[in-house]
Design a protein around this motif. Structure first.
Motif, short mmCIF file in Angstrom:
data_model
loop_
_atom_site.label_atom_id
_atom_site.label_comp_id
_atom_site.label_asym_id
_atom_site.label_seq_id
_atom_site.Cartn_x
_atom_site.Cartn_y
_atom_site.Cartn_z
N ASN A 154 0.86 -1.17 0.00
CA ASN A 154 0.00 0.00 0.00
C ASN A 154 0.91 1.23 0.00
N PRO A 155 0.71 2.17 -0.94
CA PRO A 155 1.66 3.27 -1.07
C PRO A 155 1.83 4.13 0.17
N TYR A 156 0.72 4.41 0.89
CA TYR A 156 0.81 5.35 2.01
C TYR A 156 1.21 4.70 3.33
N THR A 157 1.24 3.38 3.36
CA THR A 157 1.59 2.70 4.61
C THR A 157 2.86 1.87 4.44
N GLN A 158 2.70 0.66 3.89
CA GLN A 158 3.85 -0.24 3.83
C GLN A 158 4.96 0.26 2.91
N TYR A 159 4.59 0.80 1.74
CA TYR A 159 5.61 1.32 0.81
C TYR A 159 6.41 2.44 1.48
N ARG A 160 5.68 3.37 2.09
CA ARG A 160 6.35 4.47 2.78
C ARG A 160 7.25 3.95 3.91
N ALA A 161 6.74 3.02 4.70
CA ALA A 161 7.51 2.47 5.81
C ALA A 161 8.77 1.77 5.31
N ASN A 162 8.65 1.06 4.18
CA ASN A 162 9.81 0.37 3.60
C ASN A 162 10.89 1.36 3.17
#
Length: 245
Positions: free
Chosen positions: A111-119
């Motif tokens: 998910n771009p705003y959650t997992q992608y950002r966190a990664n």
């Protein structure tokens, strides 16, 4: 005796110099990765051609791999191999997004705003913890012209998230989406095919069938994209500019 000491001193100087040599690590997907059979294979990643534009004062390790996302690159242990080598003075270019979009693949989708950002934040923080300089990049654009010759974006929220992380964490940033959009538009709907993989069956011995690939790059495309990246990298004043020809 003095001669032996001089030789020993020179030998140690060479070893110390080699140890201090910085490394540029590339982590990302197929648009950046090295391809097999480069002398015959028309497809090239922009990271693959990068060494020809840089001096011998820096080592380049291209760990980008076809089909990887910010998630799968880590879960497969690829980041671990990079992180173990990182030292003060190194650089890490981080460019994911193409495969993070894959809704039908749970091993890659984020998910771009959650997992992608966190990664992305985790890659940045872990690189910094080792004394290395992380550099964030948006994905290169796809050649996606509509019937009116307008280039249509396919990456949606992902590039925006990269910009947000770069801004919030004060990370050196190159907007490859913008640079490659300008490149595709400048070439136009037809000539831009030269930047990618467009071949009729039998036109190139590497492809037995028609090939029409708007995502991946030809050698011309890879070299053009690499030059665009380096032009912006020079302006960031991270120290990497010293090694760009």
């Amino acid at each position: 005796m003095n001669r032996k000491l001089t030789v020993l001193f020179l030998f140690l100087s060479i070893i110390i110099g080699a140890q201090k040599k910085p490394t540029l690590f590339l982590i990302g997907d197929s648009t950046m990765s090295n391809k097999e059979n480069p002398d015959k294979n028309p497809e090239h990643g922009w990271g693959q051609v990068l060494p020809q534009f840089m001096t011998s004062g820096i080592e380049i390790q291209n760990h980008a791999m076809n089909g990887r996302s910010s998630k799968s690159f880590r879960t497969e242990g690829r980041w671990d191999k990079v992180e173990k080598q990182l030292k003060k003075g190194d650089f890490v270019i981080i460019q994911f997004g193409h495969n993070d979009q894959k809704l039908k693949d749970s091993t890659k989708f984020t998910n771009p705003y959650t997992q992608y950002r966190a990664n992305l934040e985790r890659y940045v923080n872990e690189a910094r913890a080792k004394g290395a300089t992380p550099i964030l990049m948006t994905s290169i654009t796809r050649r996606n012209f509509n019937e009116n010759g307008v280039l249509i974006d396919t990456h949606k929220e992902y590039p925006l998230v990269v910009r947000m992380v770069a801004d919030d964490l004060k990370v050196p940033f190159v907007d490859m989406q913008l640079l490659t959009e300008q490149m595709e538009i400048a070439y136009g709907p037809e000539k831009s095919k030269m930047l990618h993989l467009y071949f009729k069956a039998g036109e190139n011995p590497y492809y037995s069938k028609d090939k029409a690939d708007d995502t991946h790059l030809s050698k011309l495309g890879a070299e053009t994209v690499a030059k665009l990246a380096l032009k912006d990298l020079k302006t960031l004043k991270t120290g990497l500019e010293k090694y760009i020809k």
